[in-house]
Design a protein around this motif. Structure first.
Motif, PDB file in Angstrom:
ATOM      1  N   GLY A 117      26.458  34.451   9.769  1.00 17.05           N
ATOM      2  CA  GLY A 117      27.230  33.839   8.700  1.00 17.05           C
ATOM      3  C   GLY A 117      28.504  34.598   8.333  1.00 17.05           C
ATOM      4  O   GLY A 117      29.285  34.101   7.540  1.00 17.05           O
ATOM      5  N   PRO A 143      26.746  27.926  13.779  1.00 20.76           N
ATOM      6  CA  PRO A 143      25.297  27.926  13.786  1.00 20.76           C
ATOM      7  C   PRO A 143      24.687  26.710  14.463  1.00 20.76           C
ATOM      8  O   PRO A 143      23.511  26.686  14.700  1.00 20.76           O
ATOM      9  CB  PRO A 143      24.940  27.941  12.298  1.00 20.76           C
ATOM     10  CG  PRO A 143      26.103  27.301  11.635  1.00 20.76           C
ATOM     11  CD  PRO A 143      27.295  27.678  12.463  1.00 20.76           C
ATOM     12  N   ASP A 153      32.146  31.256  11.970  1.00 22.37           N
ATOM     13  CA  ASP A 153      31.208  32.292  11.567  1.00 22.37           C
ATOM     14  C   ASP A 153      30.389  32.822  12.736  1.00 22.37           C
ATOM     15  O   ASP A 153      30.222  32.134  13.752  1.00 22.37           O
ATOM     16  CB  ASP A 153      30.239  31.735  10.518  1.00 22.37           C
ATOM     17  CG  ASP A 153      30.933  31.329   9.231  1.00 22.37           C
ATOM     18  OD1 ASP A 153      32.040  31.834   8.965  1.00 22.37           O
ATOM     19  OD2 ASP A 153      30.362  30.510   8.490  1.00 22.37           O
ATOM     20  N   ALA A 187      24.450  27.886   7.961  1.00 23.62           N
ATOM     21  CA  ALA A 187      24.860  29.273   8.146  1.00 23.62           C
ATOM     22  C   ALA A 187      24.489  30.055   6.901  1.00 23.62           C
ATOM     23  O   ALA A 187      24.659  29.593   5.787  1.00 23.62           O
ATOM     24  CB  ALA A 187      26.369  29.356   8.386  1.00 23.62           C
ATOM     25  N   ALA A 188      23.959  31.243   7.117  1.00 19.69           N
ATOM     26  CA  ALA A 188      23.616  32.096   5.984  1.00 19.69           C
ATOM     27  C   ALA A 188      24.893  32.645   5.381  1.00 19.69           C
ATOM     28  O   ALA A 188      25.889  32.828   6.081  1.00 19.69           O
ATOM     29  CB  ALA A 188      22.728  33.240   6.463  1.00 19.69           C
TER      30      ALA A 188
END
Length: 153
Positions: A146, A65, A88, A71-72
């Protein structure tokens, strides 16, 4: 009151129209929140002025990210790898290819996966030298921001 003439095209046909301005435009209302006080340029450190480093979608390799961006958590139910460093998905998309396999050695910057988002292909690259422990996606999978793509050792 002013009459103004305009030429307008609609579905390939051109029309000339006259428009009468019946009132002057209203002034915009004052902002609800006062603008922030100006800070003299000398008082702002260079890091605060320049945009944060990070990927620009479709501009080339993308790694995670980016600095300063969280990051989600995975939203598609993909399992989280036990140990290792996760790489991710930095954006939602469809996996176009995964050119690495478990136990394969990789170098920093080497492509781990290619995601297609908004008809643009984005390379997701290794953040460091290492070895692929696990590949968690395959061609055709849809991923969310994510979601773990690959685990590195």
């Amino acid at each position: 009151m002013t009459i103004r003439r305009f030429r307008v095209s609609v579905d390939g046909e051109t029309f000339e129209v006259e428009v009468e301005e019946i009132a002057s435009p209203r002034p915009s209302p004052p902002p609800l929140v006062p603008p922030p006080a100006a800070v003299p340029p000398a008082a702002v450190p260079p890091a605060a002025v320049s945009p944060p480093p990070g990927p620009v979608v479709g501009s080339g390799p993308v790694v995670g990210p980016g600095p300063g961006r969280a990051a989600a958590p995975p939203r598609t139910g993909r399992t989280q790898p036990a140990g290792g460093e996760r790489v991710d998905a930095p954006l939602p998309g469809t996996v176009v290819s995964v050119p690495v396999q478990p136990e394969q050695s990789v170098k920093a910057g080497q492509t781990l996966a290619v995601l297609e988002a908004m008809k643009m292909q984005n390379e997701i690259v290794s953040p460091r030298d290492g070895r692929v422990r696990e590949v968690l996606v395959k061609k055709g999978d849809t991923v969310a921001v994510g979601d773990a793509l690959v685990t590195l050792e």
